[in-house]
Design an enzyme around this catalytic site. Structure first.
Site, PDB file in Angstrom:
ATOM      1  NE  ARG A  64      23.477 -37.218  -8.675  1.00 38.82           N
ATOM      2  CZ  ARG A  64      23.002 -37.169  -9.932  1.00 38.82           C
ATOM      3  NH1 ARG A  64      22.136 -36.228 -10.268  1.00 38.82           N
ATOM      4  NH2 ARG A  64      23.397 -38.057 -10.829  1.00 38.82           N
ATOM      5  CB  VAL A  88      36.121 -40.550  -7.677  1.00 41.08           C
ATOM      6  CG1 VAL A  88      35.073 -41.619  -7.385  1.00 41.08           C
ATOM      7  CG2 VAL A  88      35.777 -39.781  -8.955  1.00 41.08           C
ATOM      8  CE1 TYR A 112      34.561 -37.315 -21.136  1.00 39.79           C
ATOM      9  CE2 TYR A 112      34.331 -37.559 -23.507  1.00 39.79           C
ATOM     10  CZ  TYR A 112      34.071 -38.000 -22.229  1.00 39.79           C
ATOM     11  OH  TYR A 112      33.318 -39.142 -22.038  1.00 39.79           O
ATOM     12  CD  GLU A 168      21.681 -37.015 -14.246  1.00 43.17           C
ATOM     13  OE1 GLU A 168      22.767 -36.675 -13.726  1.00 43.17           O
ATOM     14  OE2 GLU A 168      20.667 -37.276 -13.585  1.00 43.17           O
TER      15      GLU A 168
END
Length: 255
Positions: free
Chosen positions: A35, A61, A153, A189
């Site tokens: 962003r 990335v 994750y 977030e």
């Protein structure tokens, strides 16, 4: 000349908080995020408040070619990084392995593991040549334990933990410190991204207890970064008081 810190994922959350803390301490900032418009606004605010130099770069990335191109196009002075904070990372979905979305898996592995490697591969040789530096990788409690439906994750953050240990060995002869900072529940977030924009579902994650905030983690990162030359914080696990491990919380019932 001020020291320089390179922060990935700097447009929000822990990365943004780190930008503020390190600017407060007199560091010039190289800030990276997808962003870029948001980074420009952040850079203006930081320069006005702290009087440090800020260079911003639009960077995903996950994209190896983009990482290489953006880095190689930087002015030489901005490639002499004292501290690299590999903060860019995310989680996607929360399903058992048999129901997982393979696109989600790819995005987590590409960002959390490969992205960290792509950036480190560009920065570490400069630290090696200068015989000094500090790489700080942002891990997670998910890199210390696994939890239900966290599968990929958790695997990606276990990889961050392992890579931090391996980097520390490889870079030891060159006086480069390596630290892994592993937070528990942090209200940023993160959960909004995990639940793909479902704000209500994300809020439920932090209901009934006080989580960590981005500034808490940034201050812990600054602690590790500000130790004397002969001291390295190898591993820092940071939890809210209300969290004992990846699944055990002390939550008040709310109505």
């Amino acid at each position: 000349m001020n020291k320089k810190v390179f922060i990935t994922g700097a447009s929000s959350g822990i990365g943004l908080a780190c930008a503020d803390v390190f600017a407060r301490e007199g560091y010039d900032l190289l800030l990276a995020s997808r962003r870029i418009d948001k980074l420009h606004a952040i850079a203006t605010d930081i320069q006005v408040q702290y009087g440090v130099q800020v260079q911003v770069i639009g960077l995903d990335v996950q994209d190896k070619q983009m990482v290489s191109k953006v880095w190689d196009e930087l002015p030489e002075s901005w490639r002499e990084i004292d501290i690299l904070i590999n903060n860019a990372g995310l989680s996607q979905g929360l399903e058992p392995i048999q129901d997982g979305d393979t696109d989600d898996w790819d995005r987590m592995i590409d960002t959390n593991v490969k992205g960290l490697l792509y950036v480190t591969r560009k920065v570490a040789p400069h630290m090696q040549a200068r015989n000094g530096g500090h790489i700080i990788n942002i891990g997670s409690i998910a890199g210390k334990e696994v939890y239900p439906n966290g599968n990929v994750y958790c695997a990606s953050k276990h990889a961050v933990d392992a890579l931090s240990k391996a980097m520390r060995i490889d870079l030891l002869p060159y006086n480069v410190k390596v630290t892994c900072v592993a937070p528990g529940a942090v209200e940023t977030e993160f959960s909004i991204v995990r639940f793909k924009g479902n704000v209500d579902k994300a809020k439920q994650v932090y209901t009934g207890f006080e989580p960590l905030y981005a500034i808490d983690v940034a201050e812990a990162i600054w602690f590790a970064a500000s130790r004397p030359a002969h001291v390295n914080v190898n591993d820092l696990l940071l939890m809210p008081t209300a969290q004992a491990n990846s699944t055990t919380f002390s939550k008040k019932i709310t109505t």
